[in-house]
Scaffold this motif. Structure first.
Motif, PDB file in Angstrom:
ATOM      1  N   SER A   1       0.836  -1.181   0.000  1.00  0.00           N
ATOM      2  CA  SER A   1       0.000   0.000   0.000  1.00  0.00           C
ATOM      3  C   SER A   1       0.876   1.238   0.000  1.00  0.00           C
ATOM      4  CB  SER A   1      -0.933  -0.005   1.222  1.00  0.00           C
ATOM      5  OG  SER A   1      -0.193   0.147   2.406  1.00  0.00           O
ATOM      6  N   THR A   2       0.295   2.359  -0.394  1.00  0.00           N
ATOM      7  CA  THR A   2       1.002   3.633  -0.396  1.00  0.00           C
ATOM      8  C   THR A   2       0.379   4.526   0.661  1.00  0.00           C
ATOM      9  OG1 THR A   2       1.518   3.434  -2.740  1.00  0.00           O
ATOM     10  CG2 THR A   2       1.682   5.613  -1.777  1.00  0.00           C
ATOM     11  N   GLU A   5       3.309  10.676   3.452  1.00  0.00           N
ATOM     12  CA  GLU A   5       4.193  11.001   4.559  1.00  0.00           C
ATOM     13  C   GLU A   5       3.554  12.031   5.498  1.00  0.00           C
ATOM     14  OE1 GLU A   5       7.892  12.918   3.534  1.00  0.00           O
ATOM     15  OE2 GLU A   5       6.896  14.378   2.262  1.00  0.00           O
ATOM     16  N   ALA A   6       2.469  12.658   5.066  1.00  0.00           N
ATOM     17  CA  ALA A   6       1.759  13.622   5.902  1.00  0.00           C
ATOM     18  C   ALA A   6       0.723  12.962   6.814  1.00  0.00           C
ATOM     19  CB  ALA A   6       1.073  14.660   5.016  1.00  0.00           C
ATOM     20  N   ALA A   7       0.625  11.646   6.753  1.00  0.00           N
ATOM     21  CA  ALA A   7      -0.354  10.938   7.586  1.00  0.00           C
ATOM     22  C   ALA A   7      -0.004  11.145   9.061  1.00  0.00           C
ATOM     23  CB  ALA A   7      -0.354   9.456   7.254  1.00  0.00           C
ATOM     24  N   LEU A  51      -3.066  -2.264  11.454  1.00  0.00           N
ATOM     25  CA  LEU A  51      -1.698  -1.774  11.459  1.00  0.00           C
ATOM     26  C   LEU A  51      -1.791  -0.255  11.404  1.00  0.00           C
ATOM     27  CD1 LEU A  51       1.382  -2.425  11.194  1.00  0.00           C
ATOM     28  CD2 LEU A  51       1.054  -2.202   8.722  1.00  0.00           C
ATOM     29  N   VAL A  52      -1.247   0.435  12.409  1.00  0.00           N
ATOM     30  CA  VAL A  52      -1.362   1.896  12.495  1.00  0.00           C
ATOM     31  C   VAL A  52       0.011   2.524  12.647  1.00  0.00           C
ATOM     32  CG1 VAL A  52      -3.687   1.826  13.486  1.00  0.00           C
ATOM     33  CG2 VAL A  52      -1.719   1.865  14.988  1.00  0.00           C
ATOM     34  N   THR A  53       0.113   3.799  12.246  1.00  0.00           N
ATOM     35  CA  THR A  53       1.362   4.530  12.407  1.00  0.00           C
ATOM     36  C   THR A  53       1.520   4.959  13.864  1.00  0.00           C
ATOM     37  OG1 THR A  53       0.283   6.610  11.815  1.00  0.00           O
ATOM     38  CG2 THR A  53       1.360   5.401  10.035  1.00  0.00           C
ATOM     39  N   LEU A  54       2.759   4.960  14.331  1.00  0.00           N
ATOM     40  CA  LEU A  54       3.051   5.414  15.689  1.00  0.00           C
ATOM     41  C   LEU A  54       3.489   6.866  15.732  1.00  0.00           C
ATOM     42  CD1 LEU A  54       5.099   2.500  17.309  1.00  0.00           C
ATOM     43  CD2 LEU A  54       2.844   3.318  17.967  1.00  0.00           C
ATOM     44  N   GLU A  55       4.052   7.331  14.643  1.00  0.00           N
ATOM     45  CA  GLU A  55       4.655   8.662  14.615  1.00  0.00           C
ATOM     46  C   GLU A  55       4.578   9.234  13.207  1.00  0.00           C
ATOM     47  OE1 GLU A  55       9.262   7.294  13.979  1.00  0.00           O
ATOM     48  OE2 GLU A  55       8.361   6.954  15.943  1.00  0.00           O
ATOM     49  N   ALA A  56       4.945  10.501  13.077  1.00  0.00           N
ATOM     50  CA  ALA A  56       5.016  11.119  11.756  1.00  0.00           C
ATOM     51  C   ALA A  56       6.139  10.447  10.963  1.00  0.00           C
ATOM     52  CB  ALA A  56       5.280  12.613  11.896  1.00  0.00           C
ATOM     53  N   LEU A  57       5.929  10.294   9.670  1.00  0.00           N
ATOM     54  CA  LEU A  57       6.894   9.627   8.803  1.00  0.00           C
ATOM     55  C   LEU A  57       7.519  10.635   7.850  1.00  0.00           C
ATOM     56  CD1 LEU A  57       4.664   6.548   7.993  1.00  0.00           C
ATOM     57  CD2 LEU A  57       6.443   6.701   9.727  1.00  0.00           C
ATOM     58  N   ASP A  58       8.751  10.381   7.428  1.00  0.00           N
ATOM     59  CA  ASP A  58       9.458  11.287   6.521  1.00  0.00           C
ATOM     60  C   ASP A  58      10.004  10.482   5.352  1.00  0.00           C
ATOM     61  OD1 ASP A  58      10.992  13.184   5.242  1.00  0.00           O
ATOM     62  OD2 ASP A  58      12.180  13.715   7.005  1.00  0.00           O
ATOM     63  N   ARG A  59       9.458  10.724   4.169  1.00  0.00           N
ATOM     64  CA  ARG A  59       9.871   9.971   2.983  1.00  0.00           C
ATOM     65  C   ARG A  59      11.333  10.217   2.632  1.00  0.00           C
ATOM     66  NH1 ARG A  59      10.759   9.990  -2.253  1.00  0.00           N
ATOM     67  NH2 ARG A  59      10.009   8.283  -3.538  1.00  0.00           N
ATOM     68  N   GLU A  60      11.845  11.397   2.954  1.00  0.00           N
ATOM     69  CA  GLU A  60      13.254  11.683   2.657  1.00  0.00           C
ATOM     70  C   GLU A  60      14.196  10.807   3.482  1.00  0.00           C
ATOM     71  OE1 GLU A  60      10.921  14.184   2.728  1.00  0.00           O
ATOM     72  OE2 GLU A  60      11.104  14.461   0.560  1.00  0.00           O
ATOM     73  N   GLU A  61      13.750  10.368   4.657  1.00  0.00           N
ATOM     74  CA  GLU A  61      14.570   9.476   5.488  1.00  0.00           C
ATOM     75  C   GLU A  61      14.392   8.018   5.082  1.00  0.00           C
ATOM     76  OE1 GLU A  61      14.091  10.008   9.679  1.00  0.00           O
ATOM     77  OE2 GLU A  61      14.269  12.185   9.517  1.00  0.00           O
ATOM     78  N   LEU A  89       5.898   5.147   1.018  1.00  0.00           N
ATOM     79  CA  LEU A  89       5.510   6.505   1.393  1.00  0.00           C
ATOM     80  C   LEU A  89       5.475   7.380   0.147  1.00  0.00           C
ATOM     81  CD1 LEU A  89       7.525   7.144   4.662  1.00  0.00           C
ATOM     82  CD2 LEU A  89       5.222   6.272   4.398  1.00  0.00           C
ATOM     83  N   SER A  90       4.440   8.185   0.036  1.00  0.00           N
ATOM     84  CA  SER A  90       4.393   9.167  -1.042  1.00  0.00           C
ATOM     85  C   SER A  90       4.816  10.512  -0.486  1.00  0.00           C
ATOM     86  CB  SER A  90       2.971   9.254  -1.636  1.00  0.00           C
ATOM     87  OG  SER A  90       2.059   9.686  -0.662  1.00  0.00           O
TER      88      SER A  90
END
Length: 95
Positions: A1-2, A5-7, A51-61, A89-90
């Motif tokens: 899935s996509t 990164e702003a999620a 399955l859920v995100t725990l924190e903000a994600l950064d596609r550059e990393e 990540l988009s």
């Protein structure tokens, strides 16, 4: 899935269910993530999980994650199975 990164944290990435045909305690299941990931698993009703995100994600990393979920039963001996999910990540700020 996509996933964008702003999620925000606690965004649902995937829903899945786990079933065991045994009865009683032997049929109880649990799920865990293998390795360190910015995700967690939240139990839902009727053997379902999110399955859920725990924190903000950064596609550059990190541009994608291989998330391995292991499901186990409460039998003796305990049996388990694993599945790897690819989460891409988009980027929201590409020009």
């Amino acid at each position: 899935s996509t996933l964008s990164e702003a999620a925000p944290p606690n965004t649902v990435v995937a829903l899945f269910s786990v079933r065991d045909r045994d009865s009683g305690d032997n049929g109880r299941t649990s799920c865990e993530l293998l390795g360190e990931q910015p995700f967690s698993i939240s139990p839902l009703a009727d053997e379902g999980y999110a399955l859920v995100t725990l924190e903000a994600l950064d596609r550059e990393e990190v541009s994608e994650y291989n998330v391995t979920v292991r499901a186990s039963d409460a039998g003796s001996p305990a049996l388990s199975a694993s599945k790897t999910l690819l989460v891409r990540l988009s980027d929201v700020n590409d020009n």
